[in-house]
Motif scaffolding. Sequence first.
Motif, PDB file in Angstrom:
ATOM      1  N   LYS A  14      -8.910  24.720  21.193  1.00 55.83           N
ATOM      2  CA  LYS A  14      -7.735  25.490  21.352  1.00 55.83           C
ATOM      3  C   LYS A  14      -6.623  24.415  20.907  1.00 55.83           C
ATOM      4  CE  LYS A  14      -9.342  28.107  24.881  1.00 55.83           C
ATOM      5  NZ  LYS A  14      -8.918  28.540  26.308  1.00 55.83           N
ATOM      6  N   ASP A  15      -5.448  24.796  20.703  1.00 60.21           N
ATOM      7  CA  ASP A  15      -4.459  24.283  20.241  1.00 60.21           C
ATOM      8  C   ASP A  15      -3.761  23.556  21.658  1.00 60.21           C
ATOM      9  OD1 ASP A  15      -2.149  25.118  17.699  1.00 60.21           O
ATOM     10  OD2 ASP A  15      -4.194  24.039  17.670  1.00 60.21           O
ATOM     11  N   PHE A  21      -0.013  29.332  21.358  1.00 55.27           N
ATOM     12  CA  PHE A  21      -0.974  29.629  20.467  1.00 55.27           C
ATOM     13  C   PHE A  21      -1.074  31.199  20.723  1.00 55.27           C
ATOM     14  CE2 PHE A  21      -5.418  30.788  19.804  1.00 55.27           C
ATOM     15  CZ  PHE A  21      -5.438  30.530  18.312  1.00 55.27           C
ATOM     16  N   PHE A  22      -1.494  31.622  21.992  1.00 54.72           N
ATOM     17  CA  PHE A  22      -1.660  32.847  22.012  1.00 54.72           C
ATOM     18  C   PHE A  22      -0.956  34.035  21.531  1.00 54.72           C
ATOM     19  CE2 PHE A  22      -5.341  31.435  24.546  1.00 54.72           C
ATOM     20  CZ  PHE A  22      -6.275  32.013  24.126  1.00 54.72           C
ATOM     21  N   LYS A  24       1.130  33.424  19.279  1.00 54.41           N
ATOM     22  CA  LYS A  24       0.961  33.394  17.712  1.00 54.41           C
ATOM     23  C   LYS A  24      -0.052  34.089  17.150  1.00 54.41           C
ATOM     24  CE  LYS A  24      -0.044  29.700  15.354  1.00 54.41           C
ATOM     25  NZ  LYS A  24       0.019  28.303  15.322  1.00 54.41           N
ATOM     26  N   MET A  26      -1.324  36.514  18.607  1.00 55.06           N
ATOM     27  CA  MET A  26      -1.067  38.113  18.907  1.00 55.06           C
ATOM     28  C   MET A  26      -0.233  38.742  18.054  1.00 55.06           C
ATOM     29  SD  MET A  26      -0.477  39.055  22.854  1.00 55.06           S
ATOM     30  CE  MET A  26      -0.689  37.508  23.756  1.00 55.06           C
TER      31      MET A  26
ATOM     32  N   GLN B 315      -7.864  25.782  11.755  1.00 51.46           N
ATOM     33  CA  GLN B 315      -7.070  24.766  12.530  1.00 51.46           C
ATOM     34  C   GLN B 315      -6.411  25.665  13.431  1.00 51.46           C
ATOM     35  OE1 GLN B 315      -6.813  21.725  13.613  1.00 51.46           O
ATOM     36  NE2 GLN B 315      -8.149  21.419  11.832  1.00 51.46           N
ATOM     37  N   ASP B 316      -5.850  26.802  13.401  1.00 53.30           N
ATOM     38  CA  ASP B 316      -5.069  27.285  14.440  1.00 53.30           C
ATOM     39  C   ASP B 316      -5.510  28.600  15.070  1.00 53.30           C
ATOM     40  OD1 ASP B 316      -3.150  25.690  12.768  1.00 53.30           O
ATOM     41  OD2 ASP B 316      -2.664  27.802  11.621  1.00 53.30           O
ATOM     42  N   SER B 317      -6.794  28.647  15.036  1.00 52.55           N
ATOM     43  CA  SER B 317      -7.572  29.704  15.762  1.00 52.55           C
ATOM     44  C   SER B 317      -8.654  29.203  16.811  1.00 52.55           C
ATOM     45  CB  SER B 317      -8.389  30.561  14.722  1.00 52.55           C
ATOM     46  OG  SER B 317      -8.239  30.109  13.521  1.00 52.55           O
ATOM     47  N   VAL B 318      -9.079  30.013  17.862  1.00 55.42           N
ATOM     48  CA  VAL B 318      -9.764  29.506  18.721  1.00 55.42           C
ATOM     49  C   VAL B 318     -11.075  29.660  18.147  1.00 55.42           C
ATOM     50  CG1 VAL B 318     -10.766  30.133  20.915  1.00 55.42           C
ATOM     51  CG2 VAL B 318      -8.584  30.952  20.480  1.00 55.42           C
ATOM     52  N   HIS B 319     -11.707  28.679  18.386  1.00 56.34           N
ATOM     53  CA  HIS B 319     -13.215  28.522  17.457  1.00 56.34           C
ATOM     54  C   HIS B 319     -14.393  27.844  18.484  1.00 56.34           C
ATOM     55  CE1 HIS B 319     -10.952  25.143  15.478  1.00 56.34           C
ATOM     56  NE2 HIS B 319     -12.212  24.550  15.856  1.00 56.34           N
ATOM     57  N   SER B 368      -6.725  41.440  21.172  1.00 59.80           N
ATOM     58  CA  SER B 368      -6.105  40.357  20.646  1.00 59.80           C
ATOM     59  C   SER B 368      -6.739  39.051  20.493  1.00 59.80           C
ATOM     60  CB  SER B 368      -4.534  40.176  21.294  1.00 59.80           C
ATOM     61  OG  SER B 368      -4.891  39.666  22.564  1.00 59.80           O
TER      62      SER B 368
END
Lengths: 724, 560
Positions: A14-15, A21-22, A24, A26, B315-319, B368
């Motif tokens: 996660k960032d 981040f969340f 973003k 959303m 890069q910017d997502s939960v994985h 979401s």
Amino acid sequence: MYSENVPRHCFTRKDLILPFFFIKSMYRSERQFRAIDFRERNNASEDSELRFVTCQSLWNQIKSETEQIQEDLNKQLFDNLLSFLRRSHSEFQEKTTEWTCQMKSREIPTAALVLGVNVTDHDLTFRSFSEVLQNNITPYIALLEAKDCPDIKNLMQKLMGQLMNCYIDVDSLEDEDSVQVSQNRIRCSMTSLINWYENVTKKTDSETPSKKRTSSCRHWQSPPVVVIFKDMESFTTKVLQDFIVISSQHIHELPLVLIFGIATSPMIIHSLLPHSVSSLLCIELFQSLSCKEHLSTIVDKLLLTTQFPFKLGEKVLQVLINIFLYHDFSVQNFIKGFQLCMVEHFYSQPLSVLCCQLVDTKKRVNSLSHDQCENIRKLPSFRRYVESQVSEKQIALLTADNFLKEIIQKLLEDLHVYHENYVSVLRCLHVFTSSLPKYPLGKQIRELHCACLENRVWETEEYESSLQLARMLNKSDLVTMLQQCVEIFVSSSGKEFDKTVEKLKEFLTQFQKLEVAEAIQERDVSVSSQKELQKKTDLYHLQKTLLELKESRRSKKLTKFEMLRFEVVDYIDSLVRTYLVPADHKTLHEIVYFNTASVLRGHLNAAPRIALHTALNNPYCYLKNQALKSDGGSISNKAPDICIVYKLHLECGRLINLVDWLEAFSTVVMAVEGPNADAASSDQVDDIIHARFIRAVSELELLGFIKPSKQKTDHVARLTWGAC
Amino acid sequence: MSQTEGKGSGALQVKFVPDEEVLKHIADDSGIKVRKDKTQQMVNVKRFVKKLENISDDEDQEILEEKNYVAVLGICAQDSMGNGSSVSGGEVYSFQTPKRSSKMAELASELAQTPGQSVASDHSKCPEKTAKTPQSSSNKKKEFVSTTPYRLRKRLAAPDLYLESESEYSASCSEEEDEEDQKEVSTVLSGQKTPAKTKAASTPPPRNNLGKKNKEDKMSNLVEEYFEAHSSSKVLTSDRTLQKLQKRRLNQQTLHDLLKKAPLAYAAEIKELNQQHESLFSKWMLQMHLGFNIVLYGLGSKRDLLEKFRTSVLQDSVHLVVNGYFPSITVRSILSSITEEVLDHIGTFRSPLDQLEFIIKRFKEDSSLELYVLIHNLDSQMLRGERSQQILAQLSSLPSIYLIASIDHINAPLMWDQAKLSLYNWLWYETTTFSPYVEETSYENSLLVQQSGSLALSSLTHVLRSLTLNARGIFRLLAQYQLENKDNPSYPGLSFQDFYQQCREHFLVNSDLTLRAQLTEFRDHKLIRTKRGADGVEYLLIPVDDSTLTDFLEKEDEDV
């Protein structure tokens, strides 16, 4: 590997600034996300966003259409089931606890639902069915699957969990602070289930009289408890038997109804359950629509219509149908394949932006960019069109964008009209061919459709033979067919068919006239011939008349009916020739037809083993290096290590001696490295070769070609059988 | 219909399904009404493609359909990526296996002799070569067998000269040698026959019944060959072992270092391949968002490709990255990392199914939430089980969980039945990379690699570190005793009574019971194993190999 030697082999990322981040994610809605994906590859000049939106809206339409179809097809079945459920516990409703009734109600009412082998589709059916049930009969439904119920305890647990949850759901609407019944605390037994049921029904009876009014219009006071076994065949016999025996003991306290989902045949109930158990069931059989009929409807509503601009090419349709017929019988998968086709088409074909409803095309054509115009000029079908034009027009088409746009607009309209006509004529032809003996052009309309898409159908042998057969139809068949055709043309949206309808109607009246005339003639003939025979009795004359008769039969003139029949068939033939031109002969067909079947097949029906085989046997397919090029069947000795090792192992039997293998490998590798390697055959080189060998062998082990064997020291066992 | 025939046999579990039922599934209900009239003669019997409905009608029809099916499905790809599809199934799953042990050496020398150009390597394809062998008597045969490796060795000029003096070749059962040789001859003969047959198979199957019969004949023949080859448990291979090769076993570290030195062959071409695959990234993203999941197959490690996909797109997502090849990965750990790290849920679950239900509920509630799951080697030992696959399939069917996975094993697709396939909703992508499986094979207990036992060692130290000093001492005693006896191959372990005595002497325990309690703890952590001997005495053993144990003791000494 050493960097990760003490790994958490399952890690998320996660960032670091987590809340940010969340937020973003959303706000970045799904739709934007996908449009970005679309755009990434295609530059903006190719209208990627518009394409994406078109694709999505089209897909949504198609999706709702298919759902509608499914609902319509299942309606009959569901209605039957509902009436069965209503009937089944009517005694319980009336609360007539007479002895006779009780004796009878030892039997559990059961519906055996034969759904066909397409197991993957059943889920959807059950889901919509339980929805229907919920709305009409009872809130108490439990859906059980075999994999959740290895024994009776789990089954009861699952059952009660589902039933009581649904009760809570209903209840929580009324008052939030009602007792939350946890399935874990209640002992899972039939008695607690009955207690629960009594509680629930009493509650709705007494406590909420006002509610009762509203609820009673949907459900009765004591609605039946429906237990659905989704996949009856995979349940263990013991579990089923136990459950049935136990619940039959309590049937007069708990109005239970069972529904068995059956994939094979109703016989399975009797082979799964012994007579003593199956006698406790009062089984009624319900048959769902066969998946093939379902597919035909889908094909009919999705493909043979002008409602949706997107079309499938012949090969693509063939692949989809083959996957259906030979692999899964699943309509859902067919629809998914259709979706994939659409996505592929809109993704890879920049001109698919024009693949939209006719009303929108004008605007879209006008807003085409110069690049897109160039794209159109590159289309092979458009080129053919240009070449067929006069030279001034050719120049105009190739240089002036505005002129081109006008023409495109016209051509697209043509294409639309072509589709309208195509569908009607195809149906009409299908009316004729589907009743011919041996079905030379196929029984289903989809087969006919494929044939027509493939090439000019009138040039095929099958068409020829079916016309021949059609020329031998009897009158009543012919008349009914003509009537059907008239109906098709009348209901079609095509404008050109007024004349056709007239013509066909004319044929019909001619047939009627013929009938009358024939009847009269027949009478005449019989009367006259009888008269003649009576008149001339001498041998000579008799002989003469007989000869005459024979003569006339030989050079028999066609009767009026036969003439007319020929005429009809010829007319149909002419219709086919004008309207059933294959789509790829049409200009701009690339815009609406998706034709790359290989892509589709690669994604849906892949052959991983073959890919491995090719890579190992013929690495040149992938690594385009001249050194690897070789004749079919053999590999060069410069191939990657794993290919050499693989090739060597193919020469062995069931067991492979590692030492021999290593030696053979090093022979090959050393030879490649040339004489200088021989000279400096130091330990160093040897070790490297050894290491390479180890790697190649363990890779083969990972791929599943070999496994270690304890039969003999330093041997491995081959897991595949055969050499190539 | 064959089901009805098999009904009688008791051993087989065959259920009765009447023909009508089967037909009903295949054919339309209306059935086939063949009109009996003269038109039949006029109709050209050649039918139109793929009419499954008529399958019961004619047998030749079946063959025609089959051919058409293959033709349609075998539409060769025009693009360079899908060129694997040009091979027909018969080539991949052929039934001939040459059994001569010298074949490999022969092929090797042939490959070696003609450097730079391709070799007709396949012996079954050059009949004159195979024709020679069958005629040779068993005597000749031996000669032939021993010569080839000799020729090889001359070429090798390898240091293993002493090997030559030994007999190279011995059957596992010498008195039956003749018989086996004969058998070999027969297999070679049949092997010679088969190429011609496969050639016949590759030509389009003839339409008449004769052709069908031929095919059946061939099939039964192949089946017989298969069982013949697998009937005897004796396999003829040479007796040489790696130990005699004077080659030390490499351990993982040295292997890794050595391979680093060896240049990667065809790096440029591999890079090009990878670039081709990388151009698909945005397409994958799109398709995953549309509800499909991606599975990658093809030769070569797909780890780097997926890694690149992760770094460039996700890069910017939960994985979540799952290294399926890791030997101790479980579905449970995957699920826990989702609940703990993605959903921030602290708490335990009774079973993976409960956990799965929780996850599904959470993802359905919160639209979401999005999660990308990357699984390297979905077909690994630990994940290929039915239950794990079921759970993963259910997970992947969630609309906001996007799964991209790779498979390598040749039989990987067998993991999935129709139901799972529809849950997974795969799109298959062929990504042949030819890159070596460095990570994936490093955990494999390969035969040639000496196990460093680093895993076992680290688990040993971890567990022991949490124990009391006395407990550690107890374990040490056992370890030392086991090492002292390491040269004794029939060492049964330390008997409980002796052990108790020794522990008392070292003031580690004061009663029989304390020792037993301690041992139970060890046993729970799988540090020791108990075995009951023939005399009923309990023996204790540490199930770790000696070198690891030595390492462990050394480490302990350092710590103390």
